[in-house]
Design an enzyme around this catalytic site. Structure first.
Site, PDB file in Angstrom:
ATOM      1  N   LYS A  20     -53.805 -85.402  47.233  1.00 38.70           N
ATOM      2  CA  LYS A  20     -53.887 -85.015  48.654  1.00 38.70           C
ATOM      3  C   LYS A  20     -52.517 -84.549  49.155  1.00 38.70           C
ATOM      4  O   LYS A  20     -52.425 -83.619  49.953  1.00 38.70           O
ATOM      5  CB  LYS A  20     -54.373 -86.191  49.513  1.00 38.70           C
ATOM      6  CG  LYS A  20     -55.897 -86.347  49.530  1.00 38.70           C
ATOM      7  CD  LYS A  20     -56.597 -85.218  50.286  1.00 38.70           C
ATOM      8  CE  LYS A  20     -58.081 -85.493  50.474  1.00 38.70           C
ATOM      9  NZ  LYS A  20     -58.843 -84.275  50.853  1.00 38.70           N
TER      10      LYS A  20
ATOM     11  N   TYR B 146     -55.249 -90.259  43.833  1.00 35.83           N
ATOM     12  CA  TYR B 146     -55.869 -89.518  44.929  1.00 35.83           C
ATOM     13  C   TYR B 146     -54.818 -89.107  45.965  1.00 35.83           C
ATOM     14  O   TYR B 146     -54.751 -87.952  46.396  1.00 35.83           O
ATOM     15  CB  TYR B 146     -56.941 -90.402  45.569  1.00 35.83           C
ATOM     16  CG  TYR B 146     -57.481 -89.903  46.891  1.00 35.83           C
ATOM     17  CD1 TYR B 146     -58.432 -88.879  46.931  1.00 35.83           C
ATOM     18  CD2 TYR B 146     -57.053 -90.464  48.094  1.00 35.83           C
ATOM     19  CE1 TYR B 146     -58.932 -88.432  48.146  1.00 35.83           C
ATOM     20  CE2 TYR B 146     -57.548 -90.024  49.305  1.00 35.83           C
ATOM     21  CZ  TYR B 146     -58.485 -89.011  49.335  1.00 35.83           C
ATOM     22  OH  TYR B 146     -58.971 -88.569  50.523  1.00 35.83           O
TER      23      TYR B 146
END
Lengths: 468, 256
Positions: B166, B162
């Site tokens: 990002k 993740y």
């Protein structure tokens, strides 16, 4: 289109406050018929006139739409025996005054800068320090030509007065003024006879203005919004109190007021309109104008003024246009820009002026050069800003914490008092308060339905505040 | 139309069911926002978010559906959302991007899950932002607010898939912001610390954490000041600046 060289350029446009830029297609017509043609072909999202870009907010830009730069419509006719002159709407007040002053004619109403066009002065129905005596700019316009999407109209206060007055202060939403006939003011020198008074608090200056303004053609007060609510600080030290002020009032000086040796230079045949002698560089870092620097400037401004001085001879340039000496001074506010908050309230509501200054000061929001004056009667224009009473204008750098909410609350106070915010300065008004502040908005809309049934005359301002 | 203090009257929210987006929408509606288009996957949750936005005072709320795993559909979803905003408000003042899927520690050795997290957190958002930027340029103005994360600033063992996605989105947004200079369209990046929401349920609390309301207030203030990066809490800016200097052997031992 008349010829191939008449082509648009895509440009990023913003107001004098340098915030909220949007991109539009800019056309620069050279003749009135090109303006009429642009209007007849205009489509979504809209078309709007732009002069010298001195509106502080988004009145002269149209995102994704058409912007008509009027500055090439700058013919200046001769002044007739009544002092009337026909000028192209793109003529700046600077150009106009350079042409007419040597013959003894000055602007009947002038804002704090000469770098606005005649068309812009009409569209905002601008006011000067003499509003209490002479009204707004449009009152001195004897006739004008307005190009609309449905045709070109020559209008005056007797010929189609609805269109004339809707255009005076109508923020460009009734059409594009291409030329206007202006009644100038006869003067005999380029000097002013000025009285200056200094006051240590707001109540005193407001009382002096209420009592004395009628004796002067021009009157304006500069108010210090820095400082604290109480003059005595913790520890007993006396500091500047918020609301101290310098009041300057005066009128044009006759040649007899000028000492004999200076008379040849004060005579209008020799009048020289000054040009800016300083220019702010293109890139100024943010934060230069902050609470401290603004407070320091205000301190110096206050101390520089004499406590009391009568009948001082000043040049009209210094008196009317203290900021015109510095070109592009708006860059001083840095990349974020600034906004001007100007409102008017009825005569009995000076408390709103006090509350506004108090609120900004207590929230530690820096305000530079607060300008206070009294307005005379309104003009018949449904969207014209001036109304009898007080007006206060504040320059505020963008980026101060909590400023948005604070100004929203001021909007509410102003609306509740029966006052209004000046659209030519606005860039952030609460849209839900527009009809309260401008209860005659529907009259403007009625004129728009007649001359612009497709509703193509639109600006970012009109979209933001739903003025159409 | 947006105002000089960056407050929108019309917003398109990509990822409209997220808790953070919901809080931001409410804060925007309290200021100037009258029209909201919520785009998301789950119809029921979209309906619930729409009800919340209406209750907060939004006059027009519409819904557009999309699946963040379908990158080929991203441009269509953005077009539909813009069309709905054009209908309701005549334009789009603000595009808020709040799309992303958090990876859990145990899932990170599963190639299929990695593909999902990267697609929903980076590929779909980057594709959608590209389309939104083009439409805003045509319109002549607009703001894009991208929800990034402090996790993108220095990767950790947990949630690294993740965090990497990002980080990609954050870098993409900085580049997009540069590409849009001078067009009237501006990009602002929000880097919040960990916010306890649906997405982070079950995770231990972390330092530099924040709340949805704090993020929403920071976004409204950030729109006003035009800051290119909005850190929540503000101290995260300095903390993450320092964190980048910490040797990996030490960083591994920092709790959170």
């Amino acid at each position: 289109m008349p010829d191939a060289s008449f082509a648009p350029t895509a440009r990023l446009l913003c107001g004098w406050g340098r915030a909220g830029a949007t991109s539009g297609l800019v056309w620069t017509p050279r003749h009135d018929d090109e303006v009429a043609e642009l209007l007849s072909k205009a489509d979504d999202p809209g078309i709007i006139a732009r002069g010298l870009g001195r509106s502080y907010g988004d009145a002269a830009q149209s995102a994704g739409g058409t912007v008509v730069d009027t500055t090439l419509l700058d013919h200046v006719g001769g002044v007739d025996v009544h002092g009337e002159v026909e000028v192209g709407a793109g003529t700046s007040l600077d150009t106009l005054v350079r042409r007419t002053l040597p013959q003894g004619w000055f602007l009947p109403v002038t804002p704090g800068t000469r770098q606005v066009t005649v068309g812009g002065a009409i569209a905002a129905d601008v006011h000067g320090k003499n509003h209490h005596a002479d009204g707004g700019f449009a009152r001195h316009v004897t006739a004008m030509t307005v190009a609309t999407p449905t045709g070109v109209h020559r209008v005056s206060s007797t010929r189609d007065p609805e269109l004339f007055w809707a255009t005076a202060g109508g923020m460009g939403l009734t059409g594009i003024v291409t030329s206007a006939r202006i009644r100038m003011l006869a003067v005999s020198t380029d000097r002013m006879l000025v009285d200056t008074d200094r006051f240590f608090d707001l109540d005193a200056v407001m009382t002096a203005m209420e009592e004395g303004d009628a004796r002067y053609r021009y009157s304006v007060a500069w108010v210090d919004c820095s400082g604290s609510a109480e003059r005595t600080r913790p520890g007993g030290r006396r500091g500047p109190k918020v609301g101290r002020a310098v009041l300057t009032r005066g009128d044009h000086a006759g040649i007899e007021h000028v000492p004999a040796p200076e008379q040849p230079r004060a005579a209008l045949a020799a009048a020289r309109v000054p040009r800016p002698h300083l220019r702010v560089p293109r890139h100024v870092p943010g934060g230069l104008l902050n609470r401290l620097s603004i407070a320091a400037f205000n301190e110096a401004w206050f101390r520089r003024a004499p406590a009391r001085r009568k009948n001082e001879l000043q040049s009209m340039w210094k008196f009317f246009y203290p900021l015109d000496g510095v070109a592009e001074w708006n860059r001083l506010y840095g990349p974020l820009g600034f906004l001007q908050y100007q409102f008017a309230v009825p005569p009995g509501r000076g408390d709103v002026v006090r509350a506004a200054i108090g609120t900004l000061s207590s929230r530690r929001i820096p305000a530079f050069l607060a300008v206070l004056k009294r307005f005379g009667p309104s003009s018949p224009g449904p969207l014209s800003f001036p109304m009898p009473g007080w007006t206060l204008a504040l320059d505020i750098p963008i980026g101060s914490e909590g400023m948005g909410r604070c100004l929203d609350r001021l909007d509410e106070m102003v609306a509740e008092a029966g006052g209004r915010v000046y659209l030519a300065k606005d860039s952030r008004l609460r849209p839900d308060l527009v009809t309260t502040m401008y209860p005659r908005l529907e009259e403007l809309r009625a004129v728009r339905r007649r001359v612009d049934p497709r509703g193509v005359l639109r600006s970012d301002l009109s979209r933001r505040l739903d003025l159409g | 139309m947006i105002d000089a203090l960056g407050q929108p009257q019309s917003a398109v929210v990509l990822g409209g069911t997220s808790d953070l987006a919901g809080a931001i929408v409410q804060a925007l509606v309290r200021r100037r926002c009258r029209s909201v288009v919520l785009a998301g996957r789950d119809e029921q949750r979209l309906a619930a978010s729409a009800a919340t936005a209406s209750a907060a005072g939004a006059e027009h709320v519409s819904i557009v559906r999309f699946d963040a795993l379908d990158v080929g559909d991203a441009a269509r979803a953005v077009d539909d959302a813009f069309a709905a905003a054009l209908d309701a408000a005549g334009g789009v003042d603000l595009v808020l991007l709040a799309v992303g899927v958090l990876s859990r520690e145990r899932e990170e050795l599963d190639p299929a899950r990695t593909a999902e997290v990267v697609t929903a957190t980076y590929s779909w958002p980057a594709t959608a932002l590209t389309r939104a930027a083009a439409l805003l340029r045509e319109q002549g103005y607009g703001r894009i607010v991208v929800l990034s994360s402090v996790a993108a600033m220095r990767v950790r063992r947990q949630n690294f898939v993740y965090a990497s996605a990002k980080a990609g989105l954050d870098t993409f947004s900085v580049g997009l912001s540069e590409a849009l200079r001078g067009t009237g369209v501006a990009v602002q990046i929000v880097r919040p610390g960990r916010v306890p929401t649906k997405m982070t349920e079950g995770l231990p609390s972390a330092p530099m954490s924040s709340t949805p309301d704090a993020v929403a207030d920071a976004v409204v203030a950030g729109l006003e000041s035009g800051a290119p990066v909005i850190w929540v809490p503000p101290a995260a800016r300095w903390a993450m600046g320092l964190a980048r200097l910490v040797p990996q052997a030490l960083w591994r031992r920092v709790p959170g």
